[in-house]
Each structure stands twice: as C-alpha cells, then as structure tokens.
Design an enzyme around this catalytic site. Sequence first.
Site, short mmCIF file in Angstrom:
data_model
loop_
_atom_site.label_atom_id
_atom_site.label_comp_id
_atom_site.label_asym_id
_atom_site.label_seq_id
_atom_site.Cartn_x
_atom_site.Cartn_y
_atom_site.Cartn_z
N GLY B 31 0.79 -1.23 0.00
CA GLY B 31 0.00 0.00 0.00
C GLY B 31 0.82 1.28 0.00
O GLY B 31 0.27 2.36 -0.18
N CYS B 240 -27.92 -9.45 -16.18
CA CYS B 240 -27.33 -9.04 -17.45
C CYS B 240 -28.29 -9.42 -18.59
O CYS B 240 -28.80 -10.54 -18.63
CB CYS B 240 -25.98 -9.73 -17.65
SG CYS B 240 -25.32 -9.57 -19.32
N CYS B 243 -26.39 -12.41 -20.69
CA CYS B 243 -26.07 -13.72 -20.14
C CYS B 243 -26.88 -14.05 -18.88
O CYS B 243 -26.75 -15.13 -18.33
CB CYS B 243 -24.58 -13.84 -19.85
SG CYS B 243 -24.06 -12.98 -18.37
N CYS B 265 -23.16 -7.11 -18.75
CA CYS B 265 -21.90 -7.27 -18.01
C CYS B 265 -20.84 -6.32 -18.56
O CYS B 265 -20.66 -6.21 -19.77
CB CYS B 265 -21.36 -8.69 -18.17
SG CYS B 265 -22.32 -9.95 -17.36
N CYS B 271 -19.01 -12.52 -19.52
CA CYS B 271 -20.32 -12.56 -20.17
C CYS B 271 -20.30 -13.57 -21.31
O CYS B 271 -21.21 -14.39 -21.45
CB CYS B 271 -20.66 -11.17 -20.69
SG CYS B 271 -22.38 -10.95 -21.17
#
Lengths: 367, 294
Positions: B31, B240, B243, B265, B271
């Site tokens: 980080g 979606c 899909c 998606c 997808c």
Amino acid sequence: MYVAVKGGERAIENAHRLLAHERRGHRDVPEISLSQISEQLSLGVDRVMTEGSLYDRELAALAIKQARGDLIEAIFLVRAFRATLPRFGTTEPVDTGTMQVRRRISSTFKDIPGGQVLGPTFDYTHRLLDPHLAEEGAPEAPVTAEPLAVMPRVTDILGRDGLIEPSPEGDADTPVGDLTREPLSFPADRDLRLQNLARADEGFLLALGYSTQRGYGRSHPFAGEIRFGEVEVEFFAEDAGFAVPLGSIPMTECQMVNQFKGSATEAPCFTRGYGLAFGQSERKTMSMALVDRSLRARELSEEIKAPAQDEEFVMSHSDNVQATGFVEHLKLPHYVDFQSELGLLRKLRAEFFEASGRAEPLQEAAE
Amino acid sequence: MNATAYNFAYLDEQTKRMIRRAILKAIAIPGYQVPFASREMPMPYGWGTGGVQVTAAILGPDDVLKVIDQGSDDTTNAISIRKFFAKTAGVATTTSTEQASVIQTRHRIPEAPLRAGQVLVYQVPIPEPLRFLEPRETETRRMHALGEYGLMHVKLYEDIARFGHIATSYAYPVKVNARYVMDPSPTPKFDNPKMDDCPALQLFGAGREKRIYAIPPHTKVVSLDFEDHPFSRYRFDAPCALCGADDSYLDEIVTDDRGSRMFVCSDTDYCEGRQAAGHRGTESAAPHKERVHG
C-alpha cells in the site's frame, strides 16, 4: 436483440490510415520536406528541440511533419524517442561567455562592451501581413559585418563590482540532478528546477512570468542581457582524460537582474533569474528567467504567496506532455465509473424526492 | 533514423531493473507508494503508461497477457496496449481471465476469481488517495508517514452528513495491511472486496505521477467505513441482458433517445463465457466477436 458495439482493431488501423491521408493534405500540393521545415519553420523546430529535451534538428522537423504542425504532439514524439536513448554522461557546462554572438541586447545599459547587436529579430517589425510572402521570392541578401569579438556578459560586468550575486559555482563532485532518471521530490534544488523549466511548456511559463509582472510575486526584473549564438559543447571523456569538443549548437540565454537582497551582515546586491534554451527562443528564456527567480523565494527568504513562487505547483504542472496526456485521457471510456456515479446519484435523488414529498420529474423508463 | 529494434517489451534492461526494484519495495511495504523514474512511453500520459511500464518490467517470454479497459478486452485503448506488447514482446495474448498470467486493467477487476501465480496490473491516474483533500505531495507524504488519516474520515463523515451516504462510488479508499490508506485506482467500489485476501499479486502503476504500489497475495484490504455506515457494494439491480448473470457489474447501454436502456456485463470475457455455457438474458443474440490477433 442486441449486439454490443466492439471497438475494433480494424477501426483503429483505418483511423490511422485516414490520419496519414489528412496529414499529407491535397495530393496536388508538393509534399513538405524536412529541410524546408528545419530552414523555414526554424523557430518551431527550436521549440520542439527545447521542450523535447533533444538537440536534433532533423528529428524535430520530422516530428513536426508527422504531428501535422501540432508542436506539443511533436514534442511528445521527440520525448518518447529520447527516452529510448542510452545515456553516456553529461557535458561540461557550456560557456555562454565565449558564445559566437548573433544577437545580444541589454536593457540595463545604453552601451556595453561589444555593443548592442539586434541580429535577426521580430522586435521593431510592424506587424503588418506581408502580401509579398504569399508569392515565392528571394529576400534581399543580409548586410554583412565583421565577425563579432567575444563579448563579456553584462552580469559579469555587474559582478566585478559585487553589484549582483555571483552565479553559484559548479561542484564537480556533485552530479547534476536529472528528473528524467530520478523521480522528482520536493523541495527541489535549483538544478532540477531549471531542468524542469527548460522542458516546460512555453505558454505556461509565459503566463506565470507575466503574472509576476502583474504583482503575483513581483520580482522587479530587468533584462540584464539576452544573447543568442553558437556555443561549444564539450564532453569529458574518461578514456582520453580530457574534454572532447562535440561541436557547437545555437542557444539563447537570458539573465534577468532582479530586486536586491541584503541583511545586517550582507551588503545588498541584485539577484539573478536564469533562462537557457536551444536555438533562438527568446520568449521562452525570458519567461523561464522570471519564473526561475520567483521560484528562488524560499532560498531568498521571501514570502511565498503567488503561484509562480510555488515550486510544487509550477513544477507539477509545467510539462505539456504530461498535461496534454492527462487532459486528453478524458476521451477514454469512463463508463464503468460513470455508471457507479449514476447509481449513487439516482439513489440520492430518490431519497430526496421521497423525503420532500415531491414527485420525481421523470420516470425512469427502464426500471 | 532507421527503424529501431526495440528491446524485449520495449523498455531497456536498466529501466526494467529500476522498475523491478520499485516493485519489490512496493511488495515489501503493501500500500505504500514507491517513487520511480517513470519513462516517457510512446503512448500519452494518462493512457496507461504506469501500467504499461509495470507490465513491461514483469513480462517474460512465456507469459500470457490479457488487457482490459472498463472490463472489456475490445475497448480501443485495451486493443492498443495489447497490440503494443504483442509487437514489442511477442508474447501470447488472450481474452480469457483464466488463461492469462498477467492481466493489465483499467477501471475493473475481472469477475472470475483470480488465482495464485497471476498478476493483476492496474493503470492508475492519481495514486494519492488524499490528493483531493490535500493537493501538496509534501503534505500527503507526511500524513502517510504518520498514519494521519483523520482528514479522510472527516471527508467520509461529511458525505454522510450531507447526503446520508458516503458519496464515493469509485476509487473508494481502502486500508492495506492495517497500515496505508490506498487508492484502488478508479475501479467501481463494487470491485473493492475482490482485492481483499486475493491469491493473485496486485501491482499498481502511475506513470505521470511516477509511483508504483502493490498488494501482495493474501493481504488484508479493508474499505474505509463507519460502524453505523458500513461499506456497501453498488450494482444495478438487474440480471445481465445478454447472459442473465445477477452477480456481475453492469454497464448501462442507452438504446434510444426515449429513456430506454439495458444493462449488460462490463466484463466481456465473463459474459461471453456464460453465454457459451448456454446462459441467456432477455436480449441475447448470437455472440459476435471480432477476432483478436497475435
């Protein structure tokens, strides 16, 4: 039925092909040559070399041609090429005192040893469009004069009497900083600041320098001297054990003479602001000298209150290749983030209308 | 001015070594933003130069590279970067999250879980999570050094006071390894939980700002929040349209000028994989796809 739009490889290729076509312009018009750009658009070439940090007229001319005259795009091309070059070392400091001067003026003394030399300048031209230039034609041959003797720098003349602070002495044991090789951190020393300013966008420095003249960090400048001409470039070769001349290049130097400093223990004297660039780049070097002087505020114990005195502000935003990239990246798709923001905004609006008892102006069709 | 023969993956070996050192330091201090001498790349700053440099430094001849932008392999900038490495490194490329060993991304984390051995390289515009609270680098570096993150909590609190919610929907700040507050790059906050305890190595490159940071595998990554206002993911509440997935992040597609829209998606590989497995949504068509070369 729905088929998602695809950004295709072919679309990119075709766009670049169209770009090349547009760059060429009408095919009945003769193609511009690199030597035409280098010779006849030479100040543009000088700017691309200076801000591109690479002295190579031919490459700069090529970049300008490839960039269709967009100088920032040309600077970017030169920078990207430069980043791939190996680094052998640093040259000896150029001695502008021994410059073969083609132009040299001072606004601080009426006459100076060596005299005032106007040289090739737009100064005192009346800015009237010249219809003759629309046609081809040879201008009059220039008036020739004896080659000019070496001229002492005006700041050296002031320096002999101690009226101006001396230029800091170079220290052979302390290598010069290079912000293209080491990440920049603040506070930054003057070598790094000057490198940053030399690479900085001319327009950005012009505006900052101008702001100091209008009172945002005023520094009472006088153009001590502006000189343009050829300087020798030498490189100390470890193998040979001495400095080898690499050739000479045209450069412009501006030394500003600024408000004095002094204290109970130190006699008052003028201070300096410094500008240096490849080729004939007067606006650039004058702006650079003003901003260099402003950025010395910390060193000279001046109160920092104007943008031009703030090194973090100036140095973080002066590079036009960085700036143009980040501004123009807004062209890239952001619809994933935007969708996230839309979702939040819709939620906040729904809550607002619920709490206020008012109806939402438009029903969401898809919901 | 002959056509220059560039080194493998464009960057010279010294530059790669310099970048690898920065990456190693970044992994050692999860980080923490490590300054590095970012080079001028042949694509503009702000268009992925940081990610490209990190990818160039870690790529080997046997790697399989996937590049996505907004979750999609087919967006123009993703194609441009994929072509750049196909040309300069000659590595195999893929659109499959599963098959890739290195995935360079802008603004998304793939839906398919990442596995050990994979590296996810993020393109980062502004690496400093505190930047819009404090513009000065000298100040923000000090704040990180002292772990002084009160300003960030005040900002999040003010959001709640003003809007009733934390009004950050992307680039939502996280705390890494209980030490550094970090900007996850402008991914939607939906993706934040995927960073936590991830088996893959996550590297972040910011070219213009000259910073590299990292999340080593299986590191604790916590989205900042309050006990009474816990972090929540946002996802448009619909399956979606292509899909039928009800767990993926969705793009909103405007289909006419009368307010009609559909949601699909954002992760195209996910997808298409679902469609190939027989899943269908309300707007399913035969999957169309431009072949990706190289």
